[in-house]
Motif scaffolding. Structure first.
Motif, PDB file in Angstrom:
ATOM      1  N   GLY A 104     -25.980  24.651  49.992  1.00 56.29           N
ATOM      2  CA  GLY A 104     -25.690  25.423  51.193  1.00 56.29           C
ATOM      3  C   GLY A 104     -25.637  26.931  50.967  1.00 56.29           C
ATOM      4  O   GLY A 104     -24.881  27.631  51.632  1.00 56.29           O
ATOM      5  N   MET A 105     -26.431  27.432  50.036  1.00 52.17           N
ATOM      6  CA  MET A 105     -26.411  28.863  49.727  1.00 52.17           C
ATOM      7  C   MET A 105     -27.492  29.643  50.486  1.00 52.17           C
ATOM      8  O   MET A 105     -27.683  30.823  50.220  1.00 52.17           O
ATOM      9  N   SER A 106     -28.167  28.987  51.405  1.00 49.11           N
ATOM     10  CA  SER A 106     -29.172  29.676  52.204  1.00 49.11           C
ATOM     11  C   SER A 106     -28.494  30.775  53.024  1.00 49.11           C
ATOM     12  O   SER A 106     -27.426  30.557  53.611  1.00 49.11           O
ATOM     13  N   ASN A 107     -29.096  31.963  53.046  1.00 46.51           N
ATOM     14  CA  ASN A 107     -28.572  33.138  53.753  1.00 46.51           C
ATOM     15  C   ASN A 107     -27.208  33.586  53.229  1.00 46.51           C
ATOM     16  O   ASN A 107     -26.412  34.157  53.963  1.00 46.51           O
ATOM     17  N   THR A 108     -26.951  33.295  51.994  1.00 38.54           N
ATOM     18  CA  THR A 108     -25.718  33.707  51.319  1.00 38.54           C
ATOM     19  C   THR A 108     -26.101  34.500  50.073  1.00 38.54           C
ATOM     20  O   THR A 108     -27.087  34.187  49.426  1.00 38.54           O
TER      21      THR A 108
END
Length: 178
Positions: free
Chosen positions: A121-125
């Motif tokens: 869940g590190m997308s756009n992070t």
């Protein structure tokens, strides 16, 4: 999650002629292939990325203490050249004293990093380079504690694929995955 695999030396490691460059060209070819495979497996299982030619001869990889045999520096160089020829080594300096052992290609490292980012869940992070290399969340990953320059090359590959952006602020490096 990747776990550190158990490593055992192959049978050749306990065969004294393995440590002497063989004069017969066909036998030498097989010997170089066996050494290349051993180096890649050893580096992968120990999660190592850099070889230093000056230190290599004293490494347990190239020095079998129980046989009192070790490879000559010249033979180590020959094996490393074979690894370079097959795309598994890139020299870090013009003198060919230090190099990356690429048991994964830079593109494969990039794919692994991207898969980790998406799966976690590190997308756009934004993740810091330090967290990717040494963070708790990556402790079980093959890229944990990898060479920083090699990591940056993999991130650059993702950037070229428009899957990430490398960010530099106040001397710190981060990456935003897309």
């Amino acid at each position: 999650m990747a776990s550190k695999e158990r490593f055992e030396m192959p049978w050749q490691y306990n065969f004294p002629p393995f440590f002497t460059l063989q004069p017969n060209l066909d036998t030498r070819k097989l010997q170089l292939e066996a050494w290349s495979a051993l180096i890649l497996k050893y580096f992968r299982s120990h999660r190592l990325h850099i070889i230093d030619v000056n230190e290599a001869q004293s490494s347990p990889l190239f020095h079998n203490v129980s046989l009192n045999r070790k490879l000559s520096t010249e033979t180590i160089q020959l094996i490393l050249e074979e690894l370079r020829r097959t795309g598994h080594l890139e020299w870090m300096d013009k003198q060919k004293r230090r190099g990356w052992i690429l048991w994964r290609s830079v593109d494969d490292w990039a794919k692994l990093l991207y898969r980790w980012a998406i799966d976690n869940g590190m997308s756009n992070t934004v993740c810091t380079l330090y967290d990717l290399l040494h963070g708790h969340d990556t402790a079980d990953e093959e890229f944990h504690n990898m060479d920083q320059d090699l990591m940056q090359r993999a991130l650059k590959a993702l950037e070229l694929q428009k899957k990430a952006e490398v960010i530099s602020m106040d001397g710190n490096i981060g990456v935003k995955f897309f």
